[in-house]
Structures are given as structure tokens and as C-alpha cells.
Design a protein around this motif. Structure first.
Motif, PDB file in Angstrom:
ATOM      1  N   THR A  41       0.845  -1.191   0.000  1.00  0.00           N
ATOM      2  CA  THR A  41       0.000   0.000   0.000  1.00  0.00           C
ATOM      3  C   THR A  41       0.884   1.247   0.000  1.00  0.00           C
ATOM      4  OG1 THR A  41      -0.088  -0.108   2.399  1.00  0.00           O
ATOM      5  CG2 THR A  41      -1.952  -1.049   1.223  1.00  0.00           C
ATOM      6  N   ARG A  42       0.321   2.333  -0.500  1.00  0.00           N
ATOM      7  CA  ARG A  42       1.077   3.596  -0.501  1.00  0.00           C
ATOM      8  C   ARG A  42       1.483   3.949   0.927  1.00  0.00           C
ATOM      9  NH1 ARG A  42      -1.684   8.052  -4.288  1.00  0.00           N
ATOM     10  NH2 ARG A  42      -3.451   7.725  -2.916  1.00  0.00           N
ATOM     11  N   GLY A  43       2.745   4.233   1.115  1.00  0.00           N
ATOM     12  CA  GLY A  43       3.223   4.568   2.453  1.00  0.00           C
ATOM     13  C   GLY A  43       3.456   3.351   3.335  1.00  0.00           C
ATOM     14  N   GLY A  44       3.236   2.165   2.762  1.00  0.00           N
ATOM     15  CA  GLY A  44       3.372   0.945   3.560  1.00  0.00           C
ATOM     16  C   GLY A  44       4.631   0.151   3.238  1.00  0.00           C
ATOM     17  N   THR A  45       4.732  -0.988   3.897  1.00  0.00           N
ATOM     18  CA  THR A  45       5.888  -1.860   3.680  1.00  0.00           C
ATOM     19  C   THR A  45       5.414  -3.270   3.342  1.00  0.00           C
ATOM     20  OG1 THR A  45       6.039  -2.494   5.986  1.00  0.00           O
ATOM     21  CG2 THR A  45       7.325  -0.581   5.319  1.00  0.00           C
ATOM     22  N   ALA A  46       6.284  -4.028   2.724  1.00  0.00           N
ATOM     23  CA  ALA A  46       5.976  -5.434   2.421  1.00  0.00           C
ATOM     24  C   ALA A  46       7.287  -6.203   2.339  1.00  0.00           C
ATOM     25  CB  ALA A  46       5.218  -5.540   1.106  1.00  0.00           C
ATOM     26  N   ASN A  47       7.207  -7.440   2.792  1.00  0.00           N
ATOM     27  CA  ASN A  47       8.395  -8.283   2.747  1.00  0.00           C
ATOM     28  C   ASN A  47       8.396  -9.066   1.428  1.00  0.00           C
ATOM     29  OD1 ASN A  47      10.724  -9.304   4.270  1.00  0.00           O
ATOM     30  ND2 ASN A  47       9.682 -11.263   4.045  1.00  0.00           N
ATOM     31  N   VAL A  48       9.567  -9.206   0.847  1.00  0.00           N
ATOM     32  CA  VAL A  48       9.663 -10.003  -0.375  1.00  0.00           C
ATOM     33  C   VAL A  48      10.730 -11.065  -0.160  1.00  0.00           C
ATOM     34  CG1 VAL A  48      11.219  -8.310  -1.463  1.00  0.00           C
ATOM     35  CG2 VAL A  48      10.046  -9.957  -2.890  1.00  0.00           C
ATOM     36  N   GLU A  49      10.399 -12.290  -0.580  1.00  0.00           N
ATOM     37  CA  GLU A  49      11.316 -13.404  -0.353  1.00  0.00           C
ATOM     38  C   GLU A  49      11.785 -13.980  -1.693  1.00  0.00           C
ATOM     39  OE1 GLU A  49       9.640 -16.666   1.823  1.00  0.00           O
ATOM     40  OE2 GLU A  49      11.598 -17.226   2.622  1.00  0.00           O
ATOM     41  N   PHE A  50      13.062 -14.240  -1.762  1.00  0.00           N
ATOM     42  CA  PHE A  50      13.659 -14.820  -2.978  1.00  0.00           C
ATOM     43  C   PHE A  50      14.173 -16.205  -2.621  1.00  0.00           C
ATOM     44  CE2 PHE A  50      14.232 -10.273  -2.808  1.00  0.00           C
ATOM     45  CZ  PHE A  50      13.722  -9.851  -4.016  1.00  0.00           C
ATOM     46  N   MET A  51      13.743 -17.187  -3.357  1.00  0.00           N
ATOM     47  CA  MET A  51      14.180 -18.565  -3.097  1.00  0.00           C
ATOM     48  C   MET A  51      15.157 -19.002  -4.184  1.00  0.00           C
ATOM     49  SD  MET A  51      12.744 -19.685  -0.340  1.00  0.00           S
ATOM     50  CE  MET A  51      13.067 -21.413  -0.544  1.00  0.00           C
ATOM     51  N   PHE A  52      16.364 -19.306  -3.784  1.00  0.00           N
ATOM     52  CA  PHE A  52      17.379 -19.782  -4.729  1.00  0.00           C
ATOM     53  C   PHE A  52      17.733 -21.224  -4.410  1.00  0.00           C
ATOM     54  CE2 PHE A  52      17.845 -15.234  -4.298  1.00  0.00           C
ATOM     55  CZ  PHE A  52      17.854 -14.840  -5.612  1.00  0.00           C
ATOM     56  N   ARG A  53      18.131 -21.923  -5.406  1.00  0.00           N
ATOM     57  CA  ARG A  53      18.560 -23.307  -5.191  1.00  0.00           C
ATOM     58  C   ARG A  53      19.933 -23.503  -5.801  1.00  0.00           C
ATOM     59  NH1 ARG A  53      14.456 -28.042  -6.158  1.00  0.00           N
ATOM     60  NH2 ARG A  53      13.846 -27.258  -4.134  1.00  0.00           N
ATOM     61  N   VAL A  54      20.877 -23.941  -4.976  1.00  0.00           N
ATOM     62  CA  VAL A  54      22.218 -24.268  -5.469  1.00  0.00           C
ATOM     63  C   VAL A  54      22.155 -25.707  -5.984  1.00  0.00           C
ATOM     64  CG1 VAL A  54      24.669 -24.429  -4.910  1.00  0.00           C
ATOM     65  CG2 VAL A  54      23.241 -22.732  -3.754  1.00  0.00           C
ATOM     66  N   VAL A  55      22.535 -25.887  -7.209  1.00  0.00           N
ATOM     67  CA  VAL A  55      22.451 -27.203  -7.854  1.00  0.00           C
ATOM     68  C   VAL A  55      23.295 -28.214  -7.061  1.00  0.00           C
ATOM     69  CG1 VAL A  55      23.061 -28.437  -9.988  1.00  0.00           C
ATOM     70  CG2 VAL A  55      22.001 -26.169 -10.112  1.00  0.00           C
ATOM     71  N   PRO A  56      22.754 -29.426  -6.813  1.00  0.00           N
ATOM     72  CA  PRO A  56      23.515 -30.436  -6.063  1.00  0.00           C
ATOM     73  C   PRO A  56      24.903 -30.662  -6.672  1.00  0.00           C
ATOM     74  CG  PRO A  56      21.266 -31.182  -6.392  1.00  0.00           C
ATOM     75  CD  PRO A  56      21.406 -29.913  -7.187  1.00  0.00           C
ATOM     76  N   GLY A  57      25.882 -30.792  -5.788  1.00  0.00           N
ATOM     77  CA  GLY A  57      27.263 -30.990  -6.246  1.00  0.00           C
ATOM     78  C   GLY A  57      28.070 -29.706  -6.241  1.00  0.00           C
ATOM     79  N   TYR A  58      27.363 -28.575  -6.101  1.00  0.00           N
ATOM     80  CA  TYR A  58      28.039 -27.273  -6.076  1.00  0.00           C
ATOM     81  C   TYR A  58      27.786 -26.585  -4.738  1.00  0.00           C
ATOM     82  CZ  TYR A  58      28.290 -27.869 -11.125  1.00  0.00           C
ATOM     83  OH  TYR A  58      28.554 -28.356 -12.369  1.00  0.00           O
ATOM     84  N   HIS A  59      28.605 -25.618  -4.439  1.00  0.00           N
ATOM     85  CA  HIS A  59      28.342 -24.718  -3.316  1.00  0.00           C
ATOM     86  C   HIS A  59      28.691 -23.308  -3.767  1.00  0.00           C
ATOM     87  CE1 HIS A  59      32.657 -25.813  -2.808  1.00  0.00           C
ATOM     88  NE2 HIS A  59      32.778 -24.545  -2.453  1.00  0.00           N
ATOM     89  N   VAL A  60      28.095 -22.329  -3.110  1.00  0.00           N
ATOM     90  CA  VAL A  60      28.451 -20.928  -3.373  1.00  0.00           C
ATOM     91  C   VAL A  60      28.856 -20.319  -2.037  1.00  0.00           C
ATOM     92  CG1 VAL A  60      26.863 -20.719  -5.329  1.00  0.00           C
ATOM     93  CG2 VAL A  60      26.087 -20.027  -3.062  1.00  0.00           C
ATOM     94  N   ASN A 107      32.606 -20.833   4.513  1.00  0.00           N
ATOM     95  CA  ASN A 107      31.225 -20.546   4.895  1.00  0.00           C
ATOM     96  C   ASN A 107      30.395 -20.465   3.612  1.00  0.00           C
ATOM     97  OD1 ASN A 107      29.045 -18.266   5.979  1.00  0.00           O
ATOM     98  ND2 ASN A 107      29.637 -19.815   7.454  1.00  0.00           N
ATOM     99  N   VAL A 108      29.549 -21.467   3.406  1.00  0.00           N
ATOM    100  CA  VAL A 108      28.903 -21.613   2.092  1.00  0.00           C
ATOM    101  C   VAL A 108      27.398 -21.829   2.200  1.00  0.00           C
ATOM    102  CG1 VAL A 108      31.009 -22.599   1.092  1.00  0.00           C
ATOM    103  CG2 VAL A 108      29.279 -24.124   2.041  1.00  0.00           C
ATOM    104  N   TYR A 109      26.751 -21.659   1.057  1.00  0.00           N
ATOM    105  CA  TYR A 109      25.357 -22.060   0.892  1.00  0.00           C
ATOM    106  C   TYR A 109      25.318 -23.277  -0.023  1.00  0.00           C
ATOM    107  CZ  TYR A 109      24.073 -17.239   2.341  1.00  0.00           C
ATOM    108  OH  TYR A 109      23.922 -16.060   3.003  1.00  0.00           O
ATOM    109  N   THR A 110      24.475 -24.226   0.351  1.00  0.00           N
ATOM    110  CA  THR A 110      24.164 -25.338  -0.541  1.00  0.00           C
ATOM    111  C   THR A 110      22.649 -25.539  -0.498  1.00  0.00           C
ATOM    112  OG1 THR A 110      24.487 -26.897   1.277  1.00  0.00           O
ATOM    113  CG2 THR A 110      26.365 -26.576  -0.187  1.00  0.00           C
ATOM    114  N   GLY A 111      22.109 -26.225  -1.465  1.00  0.00           N
ATOM    115  CA  GLY A 111      20.669 -26.515  -1.464  1.00  0.00           C
ATOM    116  C   GLY A 111      19.822 -25.268  -1.592  1.00  0.00           C
TER     117      GLY A 111
END
Lengths: 180, 201
Positions: A41-60, A107-111
Motif C-alpha cells: 500500500t502507498r506509504g506501507g511496507t511489504a516483505n519479499v522473499e527470494f528462493m534460490f537453489r544451489v544445484v547439487p554438487g556445487y556450493h556458493v 562458509n557456504v550455501y548449498t541446497g
């Protein structure tokens, strides 16, 4: 009949070219789920979520890798005028060692990885649909090799409305992540 | 079956064949083990593409000036942890085999605006005493894209690629490849100049 066959052949040729180009490209190491339109809404806030998937066998690398030489995973968004983004919340990474350096923890992300951000709309913004573009920068490795830093493009819509019915319950006074 | 239907079926057959071939090739590439020389894509026997690159100390180096030497050409980056494992080996191997005609050259693929400083600091920290050049996409393309780091080429004295490793390889594999590179083109001793500073050439 001849015309429709020619059209069909042309369509198949285009499909073949597109499929061949797709097959020739290096496979992405990270994919993301489409982001649902965000209502705000005008003047309001909202949360937005992004879902990423790291392909099996890799890490970032996580957003806060253990070494300043490592390239952190980071989300970059180009916000439209009158919509601003607060702090981006990254999950903590997991300390993990790999066969190439068994004594060292990275320190990594997987999955599956969820990154969120709080958006806020100016109270003077014109109601309507706004397209937000951005990218996730990451640098992936597997057990024996690393791959160049990559930008994964993302886009989502923000629907700004004049103001809906009053909420039944109130949220906490202010999120610590909102910078209005 | 009329002519149009026949044409259509031929086209569908050809398209399906192309897709299956592409899929097969893609699969084969994606399962090729890293750290081993590739089969069909193995560049062995091909002449190593020449290049001229600046080093971290601002000098200009040209690969062709090393003809007559065996060259270990290592593509790496400061953000690549497996690359850090190999570098001390290369420092040691350079000492061990330099007298027999081995030259080790590192090509850093960092992309930072201040990459010269970043790479130089890293090279100092790792005590790299062989030339470290600042790579670019053009040179990487010449060498097949260099999508995985580290990637290491072993080049014989005749300038031909003897072996390539994509990803971290075993120390013993490197020694075997060095022996092969030192043997290859041994009769090609026409020009045995050391790595030469060709700045301003």
C-alpha cells in the motif's frame, strides 16, 4: 497447405536453434523460483522473499565468507523511484570443508537458500504495477574446481495500491530493517 | 502419404536427431571428470595459442618467447580455493625442474578493477616466484574458455600442448605431465631463451 507447412518448418528450425544454443551454454549452478507479485500500500511496507537453489554438487560462498578474497553471494536490485528497499536478510552460511582443503572451513550455501528484503513505498507514489529488475551475484565451486562469478537475473512485480481494508491485527510498530 | 507429410516427417526426424545429438554431447561434457585430460575436446597436440600479457609487476610477456622450454601454464584466481592448493606445488616444482627447462607461468583471471594490486598481494602472500600474468577473456577464449579454475596446460618445447587438467589434479599427475612436457619436442632446441621481458617490443 504449403504455407502452413512452411510456417511449421520455420517454427521447428527456430526451436532447434534455440534448443541447440541452450545445450551449448554452461549449465547454471544456481536457479531461482519465480517471485510472486508483491502487494504494497502507498506509504506501507511489504516483505519479499527470494528462493534460490544451489544445484547439487556445487556450493556458493555465503554472504559473509570466511575470507575477503572470496566473492560473497549478494542480491542487487534496481528499485523504481518511490519504492525503496531496506536491508537484505541473508541466511547464515554453513561452515564446511571440502576435499581440496580438508583443514579449511568455508562458509557456504548449498541446497535451498532464502533471501528476504523489506520494501517500502512512498506515500505519494502513483498506484499501479512496478517491475523490479536485479540479479544475484554468486561464485560457485564443486569439489575440485571453481567457476567464474555469475549474475543470475531476477525480476518481479510490485503492485502498489491506494490502501486496503484496515488490518485485523497490527504488526509490530516498526521493523528494524525498514529505512524509510 | 502425400509429399507435404513426407517433408514434415523428414524435418521432425532431423530436428529430433539434432536435439538428441546435442543432448548426448551436453551430457558427455557435463560428466567428464575434472582433473583428467578430456577426450574429444583434449587439445593435446595442438599448438598453444600465443598471447602477450602484462605481469603483476607491469612487464609484458609473450608465450612464443618460451619456445624451446617446457611450459606449465596455470590459469587461476584469488577467489578460487582449489587454486591455492596447487600454487605451493608449482613454486616447489619450478625449483625442482627449472634446470631441466621447465618454466611455470601463472595467469590470474581475477576481474576486479584493482586486480593488479589484489593479485600482487596474493602472489606475495603465497610467495610465488614465477611470473604471474593478468589474464583476460580474449586469452581465456583462445584456451577454450577456461570456465573451470584451476585449469593447467602443459606445453612441450615445440609449443604444442601435451596435457590439460581442468580442476585440481594430484601432485603426481603434475609431475608426470611435466616429464611429458620436458620430453615433448626435445629436438626443438632452436630457441631456448628464458622468459624474456618483451616490454616495448
Amino acid at each position: 497447405m504449403k504455407t502452413s507447412n512452411a510456417k511449421l518448418i520455420a517454427a521447428l528450425a527456430i526451436l532447434t536453434a534455440a534448443a541447440s544454443a541452450q545445450l551449448a551454454k554452461p549449465k547454471p549452478k544456481v536457479t531461482f523460483a519465480p517471485v510472486s507479485p508483491v502487494k504494497i500500500t502507498r506509504g506501507g511496507t511489504a516483505n519479499v522473499e527470494f528462493m534460490f537453489r544451489v544445484v547439487p554438487g556445487y556450493h556458493v560462498n555465503s554472504n559473509k565468507p570466511n575470507s575477503e578474497l572470496l566473492i560473497p553471494t549478494a542480491l542487487h536490485l534496481d528499485m523504481p523511484t518511490d519504492i525503496s528497499m531496506g536491508k537484505i536478510n541473508y541466511p547464515p552460511g554453513k561452515d564446511q570443508s571440502f576435499p581440496f582443503a580438508p583443514d579449511e572451513k568455508l562458509n557456504v550455501y548449498t541446497g535451498d537458500v532464502s533471501v528476504s528484503a523489506m520494501l517500502s513505498a512512498n506515500k505519494d507514489i502513483t498506484p499501479g504495477r512496478y517491475r523490479v529488475h536485479g540479479y544475484l551475484k554468486y561464485q560457485a565451486c564443486d569439489d575440485r574446481a571453481c567457476y567464474p562469478p555469475t549474475r543470475l537475473p531476477i525480476a518481479f512485480d510490485v503492485q502498489v495500491v491506494k490502501g486496503g481494508p484496515k488490518p485485523v491485527h497490527r504488526n509490530p510498530a516498526q521493523s528494524p530493517h525498514v529505512h524509510s | 502419404m502425400n509429399r507435404n507429410t513426407t517433408v514434415l516427417m523428414v524435418v521432425i526426424f532431423v530436428v529430433a536427431g539434432m536435439l538428441l545429438t546435442g543432448h548426448f554431447l551436453s551430457k558427455r561434457a557435463s560428466v567428464a571428470p575434472v582433473g583428467t585430460a578430456l577426450g574429444a575436446a583434449d587439445p593435446s597436440g595442438k599448438l598453444a595459442p600465443d598471447f602477450r600479457l602484462k605481469s603483476i609487476d607491469g612487464k609484458s610477456y609473450r608465450l612464443a618467447d618460451l619456445r624451446g622450454k617446457a611450459v606449465l601454464l596455470n590459469f587461476w584466481a584469488t577467489w578460487c580455493p582449489p587454486c591455492k592448493i596447487e600454487i605451493p606445488w608449482f613454486v616447489e616444482l619450478q625449483k625442482q625442474y627449472a634446470s631441466q627447462g621447465l618454466v611455470i607461468v601463472g595467469v590470474a583471471m581475477d576481474d576486479d578493477a584493482d586486480k593488479q594490486k589484489v593479485v600482487a598481494d596474493f602472489a606475495n602472500e603465497m610467495k610465488i616466484d614465477y611470473p604471474v600474468l593478468l589474464g583476460n577473456d580474449e586469452v581465456a577464449d583462445e584456451y577454450g574458455g577456461v570456465d573451470a579454475l584451476p585449469t593447467t596446460f602443459f606445453i612441450g618445447r615445440d609449443g604444442k600442448i601435451v596435457r590439460r587438467f581442468m580442476g585440481l589434479a594430484a601432485h603426481s599427475d603434475f609431475e608426470d605431465a611435466i616429464h611429458a612436457a620436458l620430453r615433448e619436442g626435445q629436438s626443438t632446441q632452436a630457441y631456448t631463451a628464458p622468459l624474456e621481458n618483451v616490454q616495448g617490443k
